[in-house]
Design a protein around this motif. Structure first.
Motif, PDB file in Angstrom:
ATOM      1  N   ASP A 149      20.088  46.898  64.114  1.00  0.00           N
ATOM      2  CA  ASP A 149      20.955  48.054  63.895  1.00  0.00           C
ATOM      3  C   ASP A 149      20.862  48.999  65.094  1.00  0.00           C
ATOM      4  O   ASP A 149      19.764  49.478  65.443  1.00  0.00           O
ATOM      5  N   ARG A 150      21.992  49.234  65.724  1.00  0.00           N
ATOM      6  CA  ARG A 150      22.012  50.160  66.866  1.00  0.00           C
ATOM      7  C   ARG A 150      21.634  51.564  66.455  1.00  0.00           C
ATOM      8  O   ARG A 150      21.019  52.323  67.234  1.00  0.00           O
ATOM      9  N   GLU A 151      22.059  51.966  65.248  1.00  0.00           N
ATOM     10  CA  GLU A 151      21.759  53.317  64.796  1.00  0.00           C
ATOM     11  C   GLU A 151      20.254  53.509  64.579  1.00  0.00           C
ATOM     12  O   GLU A 151      19.760  54.637  64.625  1.00  0.00           O
ATOM     13  N   ALA A 152      19.478  52.389  64.371  1.00  0.00           N
ATOM     14  CA  ALA A 152      18.024  52.485  64.243  1.00  0.00           C
ATOM     15  C   ALA A 152      17.346  52.466  65.609  1.00  0.00           C
ATOM     16  O   ALA A 152      16.458  53.267  65.901  1.00  0.00           O
ATOM     17  N   VAL A 185      29.198  48.485  66.690  1.00  0.00           N
ATOM     18  CA  VAL A 185      30.268  47.921  65.863  1.00  0.00           C
ATOM     19  C   VAL A 185      30.478  48.873  64.704  1.00  0.00           C
ATOM     20  O   VAL A 185      29.610  49.699  64.384  1.00  0.00           O
ATOM     21  N   ASN A 186      31.669  48.819  64.130  1.00  0.00           N
ATOM     22  CA  ASN A 186      31.985  49.739  63.032  1.00  0.00           C
ATOM     23  C   ASN A 186      31.327  49.226  61.746  1.00  0.00           C
ATOM     24  O   ASN A 186      31.942  48.535  60.931  1.00  0.00           O
ATOM     25  N   ASP A 187      30.070  49.598  61.588  1.00  0.00           N
ATOM     26  CA  ASP A 187      29.331  49.181  60.405  1.00  0.00           C
ATOM     27  C   ASP A 187      28.902  50.358  59.541  1.00  0.00           C
ATOM     28  O   ASP A 187      28.112  50.191  58.605  1.00  0.00           O
ATOM     29  N   ASN A 188      29.446  51.578  59.891  1.00  0.00           N
ATOM     30  CA  ASN A 188      29.101  52.769  59.113  1.00  0.00           C
ATOM     31  C   ASN A 188      30.375  53.509  58.730  1.00  0.00           C
ATOM     32  O   ASN A 188      31.234  53.778  59.589  1.00  0.00           O
ATOM     33  N   PRO A 189      30.558  53.901  57.485  1.00  0.00           N
ATOM     34  CA  PRO A 189      31.732  54.661  57.057  1.00  0.00           C
ATOM     35  C   PRO A 189      31.567  56.138  57.409  1.00  0.00           C
ATOM     36  O   PRO A 189      30.457  56.625  57.617  1.00  0.00           O
ATOM     37  N   PRO A 190      32.723  56.896  57.514  1.00  0.00           N
ATOM     38  CA  PRO A 190      32.616  58.345  57.736  1.00  0.00           C
ATOM     39  C   PRO A 190      32.053  59.036  56.502  1.00  0.00           C
ATOM     40  O   PRO A 190      32.210  58.565  55.380  1.00  0.00           O
ATOM     41  N   LYS A 191      31.406  60.171  56.724  1.00  0.00           N
ATOM     42  CA  LYS A 191      30.788  60.910  55.632  1.00  0.00           C
ATOM     43  C   LYS A 191      30.941  62.393  55.887  1.00  0.00           C
ATOM     44  O   LYS A 191      30.557  62.898  56.943  1.00  0.00           O
ATOM     45  N   PHE A 192      31.591  63.132  54.924  1.00  0.00           N
ATOM     46  CA  PHE A 192      31.743  64.574  55.064  1.00  0.00           C
ATOM     47  C   PHE A 192      30.379  65.246  54.987  1.00  0.00           C
ATOM     48  O   PHE A 192      29.502  64.838  54.191  1.00  0.00           O
ATOM     49  N   ALA A 216      34.216  64.804  59.031  1.00  0.00           N
ATOM     50  CA  ALA A 216      33.447  63.702  58.455  1.00  0.00           C
ATOM     51  C   ALA A 216      32.659  63.055  59.583  1.00  0.00           C
ATOM     52  O   ALA A 216      33.234  62.606  60.576  1.00  0.00           O
ATOM     53  N   ASN A 217      31.329  63.017  59.437  1.00  0.00           N
ATOM     54  CA  ASN A 217      30.462  62.454  60.468  1.00  0.00           C
ATOM     55  C   ASN A 217      30.412  60.936  60.335  1.00  0.00           C
ATOM     56  O   ASN A 217      30.399  60.383  59.233  1.00  0.00           O
ATOM     57  N   ASP A 218      30.354  60.278  61.476  1.00  0.00           N
ATOM     58  CA  ASP A 218      30.258  58.822  61.515  1.00  0.00           C
ATOM     59  C   ASP A 218      29.169  58.470  62.509  1.00  0.00           C
ATOM     60  O   ASP A 218      29.184  58.926  63.663  1.00  0.00           O
ATOM     61  N   GLN A 219      28.169  57.639  62.070  1.00  0.00           N
ATOM     62  CA  GLN A 219      27.067  57.277  62.943  1.00  0.00           C
ATOM     63  C   GLN A 219      27.496  56.361  64.075  1.00  0.00           C
ATOM     64  O   GLN A 219      26.763  56.211  65.057  1.00  0.00           O
ATOM     65  N   ASP A 220      28.644  55.752  63.933  1.00  0.00           N
ATOM     66  CA  ASP A 220      29.151  54.923  65.015  1.00  0.00           C
ATOM     67  C   ASP A 220      29.643  55.807  66.157  1.00  0.00           C
ATOM     68  O   ASP A 220      29.736  57.038  66.041  1.00  0.00           O
ATOM     69  N   ILE A 221      29.957  55.145  67.256  1.00  0.00           N
ATOM     70  CA  ILE A 221      30.420  55.880  68.434  1.00  0.00           C
ATOM     71  C   ILE A 221      31.734  55.282  68.900  1.00  0.00           C
ATOM     72  O   ILE A 221      32.131  54.177  68.492  1.00  0.00           O
ATOM     73  N   GLY A 222      32.415  56.048  69.797  1.00  0.00           N
ATOM     74  CA  GLY A 222      33.656  55.565  70.386  1.00  0.00           C
ATOM     75  C   GLY A 222      34.753  55.429  69.355  1.00  0.00           C
ATOM     76  O   GLY A 222      34.872  56.227  68.418  1.00  0.00           O
ATOM     77  N   GLU A 223      35.570  54.430  69.546  1.00  0.00           N
ATOM     78  CA  GLU A 223      36.688  54.237  68.642  1.00  0.00           C
ATOM     79  C   GLU A 223      36.235  53.842  67.237  1.00  0.00           C
ATOM     80  O   GLU A 223      36.983  54.006  66.272  1.00  0.00           O
ATOM     81  N   ASN A 224      35.001  53.332  67.104  1.00  0.00           N
ATOM     82  CA  ASN A 224      34.498  52.986  65.774  1.00  0.00           C
ATOM     83  C   ASN A 224      34.233  54.217  64.926  1.00  0.00           C
ATOM     84  O   ASN A 224      34.106  54.111  63.708  1.00  0.00           O
TER      85      ASN A 224
END
Length: 715
Positions: A149-152, A185-192, A216-224
């Motif tokens: 996991d990139r976010e980890a 990769v887009n593996d995280n949904p947005p979250k308010f 809404a925050n998203d842990q992904d980056i860029g277009e994801n």
């Protein structure tokens, strides 16, 4: 090296030449043994080509042909493997499956790959386990764990070793580093960040104004991490809209329609944020969207008055009485306090002040008479102002249409003049006329034509109404003669179809003319009829022009003659004082000798000593005295004046008082002559100076002098 010659017969010496002879290799000239005098490096030079020869020890003459031989350097494991392109960097998508290839590395060994295992390399990972693995022989690096996991953790450092001798002990080794970065990769949904947002907005805010932002925050980056925002539910979906800010990755809530605090004080919206780019591989992780609730509170504001209609259309007849009510506008204060309203007219839209308005009830009245024929429409602006707050103003356009009434009588459409041929036939149409009416009836114009009652039985002409609302005038008989009557006047009554109908009388002028056989008018003047046939109208105009020109010449000649005979001097009884002209030109003082050339005052006629006096009539003749020499340009002004004063004092013809001395010379040959009002010295006319005694005591002495002069002349 050994020779086949008998060593007992001659004394032999060995010599060596070629690659490295004397520097790397050395030969014993007695025994022929070759030694290496420097450490050899196969990686520098793998073989050497040398030439050995046996020569006479004393004479150095060859005893046999030279022999060529090659020395090859045998490799030993003296070079460690090297990674020439290190350190390395590689990327691999996060959440990759086990065994996903990351990259491969390559090490080189300078030892001989053919001889032994000195160059046989084996690869291994010293650091970076258990995340990555490497193929020992191919050096391909792969993922050793799935779903990293990139976010980890985004970046990993891997240390790779290459060892020769097939990896056995005693072999040499080299290391390098590989930095592996996990791509997103887009593996995280947005979250308010919060589930409920609160905003407040004044009711008079301008449309399109941003009310608030949600994110809404998203842990992904860029277009994801890009998300789109929408209002999916609530009671304000028609009044508000939300747009996405691509830079800040948030949603902006804007006002779409006007708010009214008195109608509704709060709104609730349900806002959704959803990823724009969804990876179908991770759709099983759940919906890539989130929702939040937004509460918007409307704040009360002092609003301007609101008219009952955005525009007003009023109609009024043009004959409406002054101060009559045309219409009414109404407005109210939408605020809870409900301030009273005062109405007024924007006079910039009613410059002629044709209308008034009641300030309290908004009734519009007529101030000046209307005329539809001058202006059909009047566009004015009504202003509504709150009495409690004069800054709250509203405007509304009011269009006033002036309705037509039958207040204009019909008349001829233009000035008509008919021509009747003397040789015309009875019933012939002389002229067709049409009428116009400034009014505008709903059903169009319909005119009635008739002759005056006293002209109904007109013996010469009659009228006929046409279908196109025009009128034809016809001749009743032939034989008209312009010698008997040149012009006929035919009054025609024109009536409209209004209620009540209006009428007017227009007179048609009919001229009797001479025409050709085919009806073409040739002449309509009586004088032209009696002229001789050989004299045309153009010739008559030319003769008249010549006569006028001769009269003008005679008048100019007489005028110039009278102007030339006018006397150029004043009469005897005119006061000489009235003819003294003063020139108040201030000079430069005594020191100014350049401003005026005194020589210009001299009269060339006075050079010979004789300067006639023009200010008095001399009664004694004297002989001309010796003249003075011409005065030079640089003469002193004081001296010049003193000389002239001395001459005047000694002149027997001068009166015993200061008189005017004429220094202005008019030039020779002047056509106008002298402008002096006094007679010249050459005049023979007699003067009577008795009137000087009537001028008072100041002129008594002057009268005595001139009287004595007259008596002496008689004696």
């Amino acid at each position: 090296m050994h020779t086949d010659l008998d060593p007992g017969s001659k004394k032999i010496k060995y010599i060596l030449s070629g690659d490295g002879a004397g520097t790397i290799f050395q030969i014993n000239d007695i025994t022929g043994d070759i030694h290496a005098i420097k450490r050899l490096d196969r990686e520098e030079k793998a073989e050497y080509t040398l030439t050995a020869q046996a020569v006479d020890f004393e004479t150095n003459k060859p005893l046999e042909p030279p022999s060529e031989f090659i020395i090859k350097v045998q490799d030993i494991n003296d070079n460690a493997p090297e990674f020439l392109n290190g350190p390395y960097h590689a990327t691999v998508p996060e959440m990759s499956i086990l065994g996903t290839s990351v990259t491969n590395v390559t090490a080189t060994d300078a030892d001989d790959p053919v001889y032994g295992n000195s160059a046989k390399l084996v690869y291994s990972i010293l650091e970076g386990q258990p995340y990555f693995s490497i193929e020992p022989e191919t050096a391909i690096i792969k993922t050793a764990l799935p779903n990293m996991d990139r976010e980890a953790k985004e970046e990993y450092l891997v240390v790779i070793q290459a060892k020769d001798m097939g990896g056995h002990s005693g072999g040499l080794s080299g290391t390098t580093t590989l930095t592996v970065t996990l791509t997103d990769v887009n593996d995280n949904p947005p979250k308010f960040a919060q589930s409920l947002y609160h905003f407040s907005v004044p009711e008079d805010v301008v449309l399109g104004t941003a009310i608030g932002r949600v994110k809404a925050n998203d842990q992904d980056i860029g277009e994801n991490a890009q998300s789109s925002y929408d209002i999916i539910d609530g009671d304000g979906t028609a009044l508000f809209e939300i747009t996405s800010d691509a830079q800040a990755q948030d949603g902006i809530i804007r006002l779409r329609k006007p708010l009214d605090f008195e109608t509704k004080k709060s709104y609730t919206l349900k806002v959704e944020a959803a990823n724009v780019h969804v990876d179908p591989r991770f759709s099983g992780r759940g919906p890539f969207k989130d929702t939040a609730t937004v509460k918007i509170v409307v704040e009360d504001a002092d609003e301007p008055p609101v008219f009952s209609s955005p525009t007003y259309l009023l109609e009024v007849h043009e004959n409406a009485a002054l101060n009559s009510v045309i219409g009414q506008v109404t407005a109210r204060d939408p605020d809870i306090t409900s301030s009273p309203i005062r109405f007024s007219i924007d006079r910039h839209t009613d410059l002629e002040r044709q209308f008034n308005i009641n300030a309290d009830d908004g009734k519009i009245t007529l101030a000046t008479p209307l005329d539809r024929e001058l202006s059909v429409w009047h566009n004015i602006t009504i202003i509504a102002t709150e009495i409690r707050n004069h800054s709250q103003i509203s405007r509304v356009p009011v269009a006033i249409k002036v309705l037509d009434v039958n207040d204009n009588a019909p008349e001829f459409a233009s000035e008509y003049e008919a021509f009747l041929c003397e040789n015309g036939k009875p019933g012939q149409v002389i002229q067709t006329v049409s009428a116009m009416d400034k009014d505008d009836p709903k059903n169009g114009h319909y005119f009635l034509y008739s002759l005056l009652p006293e002209m109904v039985n007109n013996p010469n002409f009659t009228i006929k109404k046409n279908e196109d609302n025009s009128l034809s005038i016809l001749a009743k008989h032939n034989g008209f003669n312009r010698q008997k009557q040149e012009v006929y006047l035919l009054p025609i009554v024109i009536s409209d179809s209004g209620n009540p109908p209006l009428s007017s009388t227009s007179t048609l002028t009919i001229r009797v003319c001479g025409c050709s056989s085919d009806g073409v008018v040739q002449s309509c003047n009586v004088e032209a009829y009696v002229l001789p046939i050989g004299l045309s109208m153009g010739a008559l105009i030319a003769i008249l022009a010549c006569i006028i020109l001769l009269l003008v010449i005679v008048v100019l000649f007489v005028t110039l003659r009278r102007h030339k005979n006018e006397p150029l001097i004043i009469k005897d009884d005119e006061d000489v004082r009235e003819n003294i002209i003063r020139y108040d030109d201030e000079g430069g003082g005594e020191e100014d000798t350049e401003a005026f050339d005194i020589a210009t005052l001299q009269n060339p006629d006075g050079i010979n000593g004789f300067l006639p006096r023009k200010d008095i009539k001399p009664d004694l003749q004297f002989m001309p005295r010796q003249g003075l020499a011409p005065v030079p340009n640089g003469v002193d002004v004081d001296e010049f004046i003193n000389v002239r004063l001395h001459e005047a004092d000694n002149d027997p013809t001068a009166p015993p008082y200061d008189s005017i001395q004429i220094y202005g010379y008019e030039g020779r040959g002047s056509v106008a002559g002298s402008l002096s009002s006094l007679e010249s010295t050459t005049s023979d006319s007699d003067q009577n100076f008795d009137y000087l005694s009537d001028w008072g005591p100041r002129f008594k002495r002057l009268g005595e002098l001139y009287s004595v002069g007259e008596s002496d002349k008689e004696t």
